[in-house]
Design an enzyme around this catalytic site. Sequence first.
Site, short mmCIF file in Angstrom:
data_model
loop_
_atom_site.label_atom_id
_atom_site.label_comp_id
_atom_site.label_asym_id
_atom_site.label_seq_id
_atom_site.Cartn_x
_atom_site.Cartn_y
_atom_site.Cartn_z
N VAL A 64 0.85 -1.19 0.00
CA VAL A 64 0.00 0.00 0.00
C VAL A 64 0.89 1.24 0.00
O VAL A 64 1.84 1.34 0.79
CB VAL A 64 -0.91 0.02 1.25
CG1 VAL A 64 -1.70 1.33 1.33
CG2 VAL A 64 -1.88 -1.16 1.23
N GLY A 109 4.51 4.18 2.75
CA GLY A 109 4.02 2.93 2.19
C GLY A 109 4.25 1.80 3.16
O GLY A 109 4.92 1.98 4.18
N LYS A 110 3.67 0.67 2.90
CA LYS A 110 3.91 -0.51 3.73
C LYS A 110 3.54 -1.75 2.96
O LYS A 110 2.68 -1.71 2.07
CB LYS A 110 3.06 -0.44 5.01
CG LYS A 110 3.64 -1.25 6.16
CD LYS A 110 4.74 -0.48 6.88
CE LYS A 110 5.33 -1.28 8.01
NZ LYS A 110 6.24 -0.44 8.83
N GLY A 111 4.19 -2.87 3.31
CA GLY A 111 3.88 -4.13 2.66
C GLY A 111 3.71 -5.22 3.69
O GLY A 111 4.18 -5.10 4.82
N ASP A 150 10.60 -4.93 8.66
CA ASP A 150 9.60 -4.70 9.72
C ASP A 150 9.47 -6.05 10.43
O ASP A 150 10.36 -6.91 10.31
CB ASP A 150 8.27 -4.22 9.11
CG ASP A 150 7.30 -3.71 10.17
OD1 ASP A 150 7.49 -2.59 10.66
OD2 ASP A 150 6.36 -4.43 10.53
#
Length: 420
Positions: A64, A109-111, A150
């Site tokens: 995202v 953003g992040k996944g 992360d």
Amino acid sequence: MNQTVSSEDNPFLAMQARLDLAAEKLGLEPNIVAILRTCEREIRISMPVVMDDGSVQVFEGYRVQHSTSRGPAKGGLRFAPNVNRDEVRALAAWMTWKCAVVNVPFGGGKGGVICDPFKMSKGELERVTRRYVAGIMDLLGPDRDVPAPDMGTDGQVMAWFMDTYSMHARSYLPAIVTGKPISLGGSLGRIEATGRGVMLCTREALRHLGMKASSCTAAVQGAGNVGLISAMQLASIGVKVIAISDVHGGLINEKGLDLAAIAAHLQRHRRLDGYEGGTRISNAEILELPVDILVPAATENVITSQNAPNIKARILTEGANGPCTANADRILDEKGVFVIPDILANAGGVTVSYFEWVQDRMAFFWTQKEVEERMEHIMVDSFAAVVDMAKRFGVSNRIAAYMLGVNRVAETTRMRGIYA
Ligand code: NAD
């Protein structure tokens, strides 16, 4: 993607609730707020992966991008069984505000991949990582979207990430990802950056409140990159760390834990179980201990309206992203707990990730001292800016940090205008 879960536990709704409060205090135009409340781009992929036993498992992955208004999307990649869309969306938005709070030129953003890295072999993790990179390749790029580690991912995963992207791009592109091993263009000081930032913010809070580190005790939830290093960094300034935990439970020793021995134990066993130098306590108990400093550094939603009334710490430094729900915020405020919000407290990581990206693009690397000094400068200034904002507007540190970050993103969004 239109998953909407309306409960205290939905981190994306919690993010929007705080954004709305900050926007109201700032007097932001509704059109800008409407843009900032949503994510720019989201992708969900199915990833068939051949497991070691020859079977095929289909994993689900997300990326995202909440905002690219101030720069390329920046934010980690999480491997965990409970990854879900709204969590990834919230984490992406928090990255936007965090990068703006410390004023580094990135968006957010992040996944995430739904998997349990503790139950997978190294080969299976490598195949999942490479398949994930190939699946979201078009979104990525050093000027588009730059992931990082992360929960459940580390330098090795970032190395596979960088290799897969570079192979497809037919170029050596270390700046595609941060948190890499030093030999692949990683930055000195990146591994300890988040925990060091937690310590620097806590140190500034102690000064602000007129408290002495050497008279303080701390409890840390989480014994991973952020938790363990935060504990060690706090000990380095004289704080007595009496409790720490991992997903399976915690340990307490009123005399202070031997963190070097715990680190060695974790290196060997990957979990705290079996370490003899403390008494076992639960993850719920660790949060309610009568300590001066509490550092939740594991995961979201661990401090809710249920247990917030029982928090006894004077300072709560959010090492994790989103450990307190929006309902807990109100209770902690009423109790006078000095909360250092995630988008400030754990921003040391993205600050040094920014340094890593800059060094990779220059192909010129800095000393540990240069990294640490530059990072300390940014963290100390950002802490002061948040505390100043809280005082000027009579708001909590959390809303002050949102105001600082959101206002910077609102400004670039307004100046860029709406392309139609
Ligand atoms: P990690 O995988 O290295 O460690 C996570 C730790 O939390 C482990 O000890 C695990 O056992 C424990 N844990 C997991 N679920 C738990 C639960 N439900 N209850 C108690 N303990 C639990 O992950 P990390 O990189 O240290 O990340 C921890 C948090 O910090 C996450 O919220 C992450 O988004 C945030 N964060 C990480 C970085 C970074 O640089 N790694 C930067 C900013 C924020």
